[in-house]
Scaffold this active site. Structure first.
Site, PDB file in Angstrom:
ATOM      1  N   CYS A 117       0.817  -1.229   0.000  1.00 18.75           N
ATOM      2  CA  CYS A 117       0.000   0.000   0.000  1.00 18.75           C
ATOM      3  C   CYS A 117       0.841   1.265   0.000  1.00 18.75           C
ATOM      4  O   CYS A 117       0.424   2.303  -0.502  1.00 18.75           O
ATOM      5  CB  CYS A 117      -0.900   0.053   1.228  1.00 18.75           C
ATOM      6  SG  CYS A 117      -1.097  -1.456   2.131  1.00 18.75           S
ATOM      7  N   CYS A 144      -2.780   3.312   3.026  1.00 14.24           N
ATOM      8  CA  CYS A 144      -3.451   2.193   3.687  1.00 14.24           C
ATOM      9  C   CYS A 144      -4.385   2.669   4.780  1.00 14.24           C
ATOM     10  O   CYS A 144      -4.012   3.475   5.622  1.00 14.24           O
ATOM     11  CB  CYS A 144      -2.424   1.217   4.267  1.00 14.24           C
ATOM     12  SG  CYS A 144      -3.195  -0.207   5.041  1.00 14.24           S
ATOM     13  N   ASP A 145      -5.589   2.149   4.759  1.00 15.23           N
ATOM     14  CA  ASP A 145      -6.617   2.251   5.789  1.00 15.23           C
ATOM     15  C   ASP A 145      -6.542   3.477   6.695  1.00 15.23           C
ATOM     16  O   ASP A 145      -7.061   4.516   6.365  1.00 15.23           O
ATOM     17  CB  ASP A 145      -6.618   0.964   6.623  1.00 15.23           C
ATOM     18  CG  ASP A 145      -7.144  -0.221   5.802  1.00 15.23           C
ATOM     19  OD1 ASP A 145      -7.184  -0.095   4.571  1.00 15.23           O
ATOM     20  OD2 ASP A 145      -7.504  -1.242   6.378  1.00 15.23           O
ATOM     21  N   GLU A 158      -9.797  -5.147  14.089  1.00 16.15           N
ATOM     22  CA  GLU A 158     -10.668  -5.673  13.040  1.00 16.15           C
ATOM     23  C   GLU A 158     -10.706  -7.195  13.140  1.00 16.15           C
ATOM     24  O   GLU A 158      -9.772  -7.824  13.623  1.00 16.15           O
ATOM     25  CB  GLU A 158     -10.156  -5.262  11.658  1.00 16.15           C
ATOM     26  CG  GLU A 158     -10.305  -3.788  11.393  1.00 16.15           C
ATOM     27  CD  GLU A 158      -9.913  -3.397   9.978  1.00 16.15           C
ATOM     28  OE1 GLU A 158      -9.361  -4.240   9.254  1.00 16.15           O
ATOM     29  OE2 GLU A 158     -10.160  -2.241   9.604  1.00 16.15           O
ATOM     30  N   SER A 189     -12.980  -5.495   9.046  1.00 17.49           N
ATOM     31  CA  SER A 189     -12.292  -5.049   7.842  1.00 17.49           C
ATOM     32  C   SER A 189     -13.327  -4.664   6.799  1.00 17.49           C
ATOM     33  O   SER A 189     -14.431  -5.206   6.765  1.00 17.49           O
ATOM     34  CB  SER A 189     -11.424  -6.194   7.307  1.00 17.49           C
ATOM     35  OG  SER A 189     -11.035  -5.932   5.987  1.00 17.49           O
TER      36      SER A 189
END
Length: 577
Positions: free
Chosen positions: A56, A129-130, A453, A479
């Site tokens: 990522c 990323c996230d 998650e 997630s």
């Protein structure tokens, strides 16, 4: 390009570049090869989350160089710096996942500290990323400087046996392998091809969801989030982002001019219609908090409830981010929302014009395969639904994109687990029955700590063919790749004495995503009696360090699990110091 002149007397960088008293500071800049002209131009922070933790983030360094070219061409001086990320795909399924949500705050904090310490005038932030996406945008809003966000881009899909595959398939393959439906050789073949390039997870998981948010909220240039990470076109968007931030400085357009109540509503609409990650229900309130706007989980879910779901993306649907990009991306999605009167067009965007003006330039229309016309959506309500009831008085959230209506109502006995690992082990040993409602508690922001998650558990259930035959609720998170009836963000969390802390095996739980309810068949009196006998939160092993600090500071889930008082409590503006 003609060199522009900026009035440094109104910019923070005057504190480190102007006047005789700043000669020592300027000597440092000369040491780095800067010219006198560059020293006296606006200083623009170019912040990346580059690292070698996961694909990522690996392309962010390259894209930052193009951003810097854009800043220079706009008569600014870029100053590159990096911050951390914790990548969920690597952290998933073990203790490392406790670091994930806490990293969002660390990213915002470290970007803020770097910007303040060096008196940078504006910010271009690159994330992949996230948690790094909301973390970077939270820093922009907190500082309220001219800001442009740039997503690093998604990964290309892998190919196996003539089909596209993603990391979600690998997580689910673990369950299939454990159930004896996949050989070790087949699993190894899949893991070797599922992630073939740099970039973030390809489905409409958290990274791509928040990338769509960056465009919809106005902090990113139109269509800049769509191209996969390896595409050379990303470099052009990066350069344009550098130019754009210089224009914002010139016009004195700051992050909170862009991020308003209306633009937050636009962002929530895009999450809903694309079947985005439930994590947006955590990150949008946290971003709003930085601006001093009350925009809570309830507000997000109200928008989800009356927004059609019409973009067919994984995990609920068929396609990945690359497919969305190829049919026109987020701008085409927003054009469809506009047709139904579901978009605020007067919001300002990163290129300085209004959202309506930006969309007027977009000529493409819904293709009918990836993006359906809004008149004929996949479903009439959003792909993510809020739930409330005596089991979650402060709310909870579930992703229903791709779920048939008959699977959106579930009643069953509670099977209570004190942490995710206990639940995962029960799945592996088949220590559960069809019809059970898994309850995974003590995984909230404070109680975990870190609000992990649960993809390992949910993917294993799907791999065993039980994804639709059990339900799962938790005060932790899921997630964006999770599918099935999986309810997260249950609040108050167990550590704060919420009803989820009081459940026992066999309690009958009813989940209704159609009506938006989550209840346990216990009277108020029974719950009160259990609360009186509750022995308090479970003790964790995190008694010092960053996670202890996070657990002490973090607030309620429905407000975004934030760790400081936010924009409402401010007594100064950074730009005006």
């Amino acid at each position: 390009m003609l060199k522009r002149q900026f009035d440094k007397t109104k910019l923070p960088s005057r504190h480190v570049t102007e006047g005789a008293a700043r000669a020592p500071h300027r000597s440092y800049y000369y040491a780095m090869g800067m010219t006198e002209e560059e020293i006296h131009q606006p200083l623009v922070g170019v912040a990346t989350c580059w690292n070698e933790a996961a694909p990522c983030n690996i392309a962010l360094n390259r894209q930052a160089q193009s951003v810097k070219m854009g800043v220079k061409s706009g008569s600014g001086t870029p100053r590159e710096f990096t911050t951390i990320t914790v990548t969920d795909g690597i952290a998933m399924g073990h203790e490392g996942m406790r670091s994930s949500l806490a990293s969002r705050e660390a990213i915002a904090d470290t970007v803020e500290l770097t910007m303040r310490g060096h008196c940078y005038d504006a910010l271009v932030g690159l994330a992949g990323c996230d948690k790094s996406l909301p973390g970077m945008m939270m820093a922009m809003i907190r500082l309220n400087v001219p800001s442009v966000f740039l997503y690093g881009g998604s990964i290309l899909p892998g190919r196996l046996n003539g089909k596209d595959v993603t990391v979600q398939d690998v997580f689910e393959a673990v369950g299939q392998h454990q159930a004896g439906n996949m050989t070790t050789c087949e699993l190894e073949k899949l893991e070797a091809v599922a992630c073939p390039s740099a970039g973030a997870c390809g489905g409409q998981f958290t990274a791509n969801t928040m990338a769509c948010v960056s465009e919809a909220i106005g902090l990113a240039l139109m269509n800049s989030s769509g191209a996969p990470a390896p595409y050379e076109s990303r470099d052009a968007y990066a350069e344009a982002s550098g130019v754009a931030v210089m224009n914002l400085i010139e016009k004195n357009i700051r992050a909170r001019d862009i991020v308003t109540r209306k633009s937050l509503e636009n962002a929530a609409r895009v999450v809903a219609c694309t079947g985005g990650s439930t994590n947006a229900g955590l990150h949008l309130p946290a971003m709003a908090h930085e601006a001093g706007i009350d925009f809570y989980l309830d507000d997000v879910c109200d928008i989800f409830r009356d927004t059609p779901y019409f973009v067919d993306l994984k995990p609920g649907g068929q396609f990945v981010a690359k497919d969305l990009y190829e049919v026109g991306g987020v701008p085409v999605v927003m054009k469809e929302l506009r047709k139904a009167g579901l978009l605020h067009e007067d919001c300002i965007t990163a290129d300085g014009c209004s959202m309506g003006e930006a969309l007027d330039k977009i000529t493409r229309e819904a293709d009918g395969r990836v993006i359906y016309p809004i008149e004929t959506p996949l479903t009439k309500t959003g792909g993510v639904v809020g739930l409330k009831g005596n089991l979650a008085p402060e709310g909870a959230i579930v992703k229903v994109a791709g779920m048939e209506a008959q699977h959106q109502l579930f009643t069953g006995p509670a099977r209570v687990f004190e942490c995710e690992q206990d639940a995962f082990e029960a799945v592996q040993s088949r220590g559960y029955k069809e019809g059970d409602v898994f309850v995974i508690r003590n995984e909230g922001p404070a109680g975990g700590p870190g609000m992990r998650e649960m993809l390992a558990t949910t993917a294993a259930l799907s791999g065993q063919g039980m994804g639709k035959k059990v339900a799962l609720i938790t005060d932790g998170r899921f997630s964006g790749a999770t599918r099935g009836f999986c309810v997260g963000h249950v609040g108050p969390e167990a550590a704060h004495g919420g009803p989820i802390a009081l459940l026992q095996d066999g309690d009958v739980i009813t989940l209704n995503a159609i009506e938006g309810t989550i209840d346990v068949a216990l009277t108020d009196e029974e719950l009160a009696e259990r609360k009186a006998n509750w022995k308090g939160p479970r003790e964790t092993i995190y008694a010092s360090g960053a996670l202890w600090k996070y657990s002490q500071l973090v607030g309620e889930i429905y407000k975004g699990a934030v760790t400081h008082p936010g924009g409402k409590a401010e007594k100064h503006a950074y730009m005006d110091l």
